[in-house]
Design a protein around this motif. Sequence first.
Motif, PDB file in Angstrom:
ATOM      1  N   GLY A  93     -75.197  -5.329  28.456  1.00  9.66           N
ATOM      2  CA  GLY A  93     -75.413  -6.687  28.917  1.00  9.66           C
ATOM      3  C   GLY A  93     -76.676  -7.267  28.317  1.00  9.66           C
ATOM      4  N   GLU A 103     -71.617   1.718  26.724  1.00  8.45           N
ATOM      5  CA  GLU A 103     -71.012   0.630  27.482  1.00  8.45           C
ATOM      6  C   GLU A 103     -69.703   1.111  28.113  1.00  8.45           C
ATOM      7  OE1 GLU A 103     -69.651  -2.356  29.410  1.00  8.45           O
ATOM      8  OE2 GLU A 103     -71.661  -2.501  28.534  1.00  8.45           O
ATOM      9  N   GLY A 129     -71.546  -7.285  28.520  1.00 11.43           N
ATOM     10  CA  GLY A 129     -71.693  -7.243  29.968  1.00 11.43           C
ATOM     11  C   GLY A 129     -71.166  -8.508  30.593  1.00 11.43           C
ATOM     12  N   VAL A 130     -71.981  -9.157  31.431  1.00 13.53           N
ATOM     13  CA  VAL A 130     -71.547 -10.374  32.104  1.00 13.53           C
ATOM     14  C   VAL A 130     -71.201 -11.480  31.105  1.00 13.53           C
ATOM     15  CG1 VAL A 130     -73.883 -11.335  32.342  1.00 13.53           C
ATOM     16  CG2 VAL A 130     -72.113 -11.929  34.014  1.00 13.53           C
ATOM     17  N   GLY A 141     -76.583  -3.773  35.461  1.00 14.37           N
ATOM     18  CA  GLY A 141     -76.274  -5.068  36.026  1.00 14.37           C
ATOM     19  C   GLY A 141     -75.843  -5.064  37.476  1.00 14.37           C
TER      20      GLY A 141
END
Length: 770
Positions: free
Chosen positions: A457, A478, A485-486, A543
């Motif tokens: 992220g 990952e 990520g987001v 996250g």
Amino acid sequence: MPHADGSSGSCDGHEQNTYSILNTPDEKLNLIVRKESLCDVIRLYEVYCPAIACYCEPGQFIVVRGDEKGERVPLTIADFNRKAGTITMVVQIVGLASRKLDALDEGDRFCDIVGPLGHQSEVENYGTVVCIGGGLGIAPVYPIQRKLKEAGNNVYSIIGARNKDLIFWEDQMKAAADELFVVTDDGSYGEKGFVTTILERLIQAGEKIDRVIAIGPPIMMRVVCDLTKKYNLKTIVSLNSIMVDGTGMCGGCRVEIAGETKFTCVDGPEFDGHDVNWEMMFQRLATYKREEGKIYEAFKEEKEKAGGVQKAKERVSMPAQDPKVRARNFDEVALGYTPEMAIAESLRCIQCKKPLCVEGCPVNVDIPGFIKEIQDGHFLKAADKIKATNNLPAVCGRVCPQESQCESKCILGHKGQPVAIGRLERFAADTESKMGNAQPPKIPAKTGKRVAVVGAGPAGLTTAADLAVMGHEVTVFEALHAPGGVLAYGIPEFRLPKAIVNRECNHLQKLGVEFRYNMPIGQSVGVPELLEAGYDAVFIGTGAGLPTFMGIPGENLNGVYSSNEFLTRINLMKAYREDYDTPVLHGKNVAVVGGGNVAMDAARSALRLGADNVYIVYRRTRKEMPAREEEVAHALEEGVILKELTNPLEIVGDEEGWVSGLKCQLMQLGEPDKSGRRRPEAIVGSEHVVEIDQFVVAIGQGPNPMLTRNWPELELNERGNIKADDETLMTNIPGVFAGGDIVSGAATVILAMGAGKTAAKSIDNYLKNK
């Protein structure tokens, strides 16, 4: 400027990595790969011309045309790099032609470049040679001087100009000479005087001089020749300034040499200065002076009539798709500034002496600096300034809440609208990408240290990029099959195209960062195993991916989504596209609870999936919504319906277990709570049911627990976030650092990136002292 390939100036048999005029690829031909201002009126261009770079020699020249209507301008080749396929030219901004060339920037292409033309300089071991470069002549004399030195000559170098600001390449000239002398007409740098002042001193000191080479303004070359003729010193000058075409076709470059007519482009450009009829040459140089003046005045008048790009009187609006059109597609809504819009907006910046906007940026981007480059039309330089501290400029320009960060500090915002910093950041990053000229920074020698980054992220990507630039070997682990990520699973395509995310991540790969996808750290492999496998440090940036539900009846009915699942299916898995296999429910009447950016993203996505009605259900008013005002405005423009002061009480289901309605209660605002926002209070007897067939919960996320729940030694706070030192971001485990939403809770992309930069510095210090 030394050759990057270390070659001596010969083509060395034309190796396979060089090109001839028969096989030069044209997809990048004449591309400006570097532009540099040597001073206010002198520009350096490094241009991709592999065939010319292969065959050229010191003393030769090229003919350049900037555009279809441009004049053919003769320029001496100031340097070349055979392996890179580039040549270097230096231009002084004096007339219309040079001003038009100056309008071209890195990533642009010259219309035409012809060469190499003319004879190469005669170079052998003469003994002692004095090389004189006057003004712009410093550039062409440099490669000749360097080759003379390589041939074994004792070289004295004299460079001169009107003032200090016009002196350039001093270090290069000094490196290619036994002794360097610098003079300026006004004495502002070096010795006061003219190049002949130094030359005559050397002669009178009894120094045996075998040859003089003088290149510069014609009047300077003539004065040098007048002096050396008294002492019978062979003097070579370059007369390419008189040329028009350069290919031997027009005869416009006629000069008289020892009583005979010669053509500079065919017989030169270098001649014995004592044989030049200087009076005739000066007459010919003045041939078009009057006409050139008229053309330039007409050019100035045309520019003044057009007005150029003027400072915008108010904040420049961002072009966007029509709301009715974009509400049914996933293409990016905001279309970006044109160059004219960007310059007009950038000119609103008053270049504060104490730029508070920088203080408002979590990664301290040089905001006035990059905006000044846009003002001057140097878009690639603007991108470089941003990327000095921001690894994801195209992303941040789209999704960062500038209005509450950098733009909130802008002094123009006190009485009007702040400068559109985010839009200008996006413009610079996108322009660099369109020009295909993004260059990774130079990476220092490898340190031999290995760092594992858990999570791709914003925090993880920033940490990885900074550590790679520091010379460390970085591997990013990952859990998903794509980076970001987001940025990949949470933000829709219409707000942040995934091609942008991939582009930024590709930049990291060029830095040497290794990505390993489908690797959830915390299950089979944990952080302790990474440390045991030889990683010297670990950064955790997993996250806030755990969805939060409301705890009301009916949340387990079919048709109820967390915003995470709904957006992941759409964004990461591309369920909105028929050519992808992941399914997603297409509701007709959709309610989304929440008032943040995630709620806006979910509502606008539902609309694009074909919903007839999409409701944002929020227990306060629009004024209290934490979402960016721009995102709220876009949602309402597209047809999303805002139900303010409304609180869900229960999700109603039908007999088959599917959502059929949402029982709500109206609210009113009371006294402010701890957040400073007025507390919503229920209105008794206001209960009602809204008919819906789909419900999305977008009220926040908690810390991702996959790693933390399987590592009890790692200290967490009461909310389940990782505890990390406020300054270093190191956890209670030595060598393990953490940052971003897993530490702070759900926040913004730029704040996560700020944490990543802090972590990278701390990890670097830790590794140096380990």
